[in-house]
Design a protein around this motif. Structure first.
Motif, mmCIF file in Angstrom:
data_model
loop_
_atom_site.group_PDB
_atom_site.id
_atom_site.type_symbol
_atom_site.label_atom_id
_atom_site.label_comp_id
_atom_site.label_asym_id
_atom_site.label_seq_id
_atom_site.Cartn_x
_atom_site.Cartn_y
_atom_site.Cartn_z
ATOM 1 N N VAL A 1 0.846 -1.199 0.000
ATOM 2 C CA VAL A 1 0.000 0.000 0.000
ATOM 3 C C VAL A 1 0.880 1.247 0.000
ATOM 4 O O VAL A 1 0.573 2.242 -0.669
ATOM 5 N N GLU A 2 1.986 1.185 0.722
ATOM 6 C CA GLU A 2 2.945 2.297 0.746
ATOM 7 C C GLU A 2 3.480 2.561 -0.659
ATOM 8 O O GLU A 2 3.531 3.715 -1.117
ATOM 9 N N GLY B 1 -1.057 4.513 -1.297
ATOM 10 C CA GLY B 1 -2.404 4.443 -0.746
ATOM 11 C C GLY B 1 -3.498 4.309 -1.786
ATOM 12 O O GLY B 1 -4.684 4.338 -1.450
ATOM 13 N N ARG C 1 -3.244 4.948 8.920
ATOM 14 C CA ARG C 1 -2.627 5.834 7.927
ATOM 15 C C ARG C 1 -3.537 6.098 6.733
ATOM 16 O O ARG C 1 -3.551 7.195 6.191
ATOM 17 N N TRP C 2 -4.275 5.055 6.318
ATOM 18 C CA TRP C 2 -5.152 5.207 5.150
ATOM 19 C C TRP C 2 -6.573 4.798 5.533
ATOM 20 O O TRP C 2 -7.022 3.699 5.211
ATOM 21 N N LEU D 1 -9.326 2.926 3.243
ATOM 22 C CA LEU D 1 -9.244 1.541 2.787
ATOM 23 C C LEU D 1 -10.443 0.715 3.257
ATOM 24 O O LEU D 1 -10.855 0.805 4.413
#
Length: 207
Positions: free
Chosen positions: A47-48, A52, A78-79, A82
């Protein structure tokens, strides 16, 4: 085909499962598998690398290095956009509770039909939630996890065997405190032995 298909990441430690799901889901006109991962840590990295730009993650629970529940919680910090759909071999009530607490939007077992998976991916991508109804009822009847985080840690280390001294050393606490955690865990699980407590907690999906 839609202008912007659902961007999907598949995380499962079994290569055959990942490959099969990728092949099947890529046949759908509105779904595109953009990455695969064999551990929760690899899912984070994927994902990084994609900055994202993932809509849904089909996430297994039991994976090495980092399990799917831990990975989901870290990813969503962080996201938060999702959509995480947990897909597991074991339909344990405790797993469902932990997945929902981590922020997952869906939970289903691996023996579900493929068309149900694709339907659930679309629901999760649209912001909805999907939970196996029978498992939801069972989860309510079982109740919430009675174990504290320390008791869970003690049982997890106990699963590898070793003495109280070994467990205490691993956890970085005294032997007396370790005994207290394990004793409380045995009481809460109605277990007669430490090994029995580990078994019961595992079957409930609390570990």
């Amino acid at each position: 085909m839609p202008d912007t298909p659902i961007r999907l990441l598949i995380a499962d430690d079994q290569a055959l499962v990942r490959g099969a799901l990728t092949t099947l889901l890529n046949l759908e006109p509105d779904i595109e598998v953009v990455a695969q991962a064999s551990t929760g840590a690899e899912a984070l990295s994927a994902v990084e690398q994609l900055n994202g730009h993932v809509d849904v993650i089909v996430m297994d629970i039991e994976m090495p290095v980092m399990d799917g529940i831990t990975a989901s919680a870290q990813l969503l910090k962080r996201w938060p956009h999702l959509g995480i759909l947990m897909v597991t071999t074991f339909g344990r009530p405790g797993y469902l509770q932990r997945c929902m607490a981590a922020g997952a939007r869906g939970f289903m077992v691996k023996d579900s039909p493929v068309d149900e998976l694709t339907k659930n991916v679309r629901i999760v991508a649209a912001g909805g939630k999907v939970i196996d109804p029978e498992l939801a009822i069972e989860s309510l009847s079982v109740g919430s996890n009675p174990l504290t985080e320390r008791e869970i840690e003690a049982l997890r280390v106990s699963a590898d065997g070793g003495t109280i001294a070994d467990i205490a050393r691993t956890l970085g606490i005294s032997q007396g405190t370790t005994r207290n955690h394990i004793s409380m865990a045995m009481i809460k699980t109605s277990a007669r032995t430490r090994a029995d407590a580990v078994r019961i907690a595992t079957e409930q999906g609390w570990l």
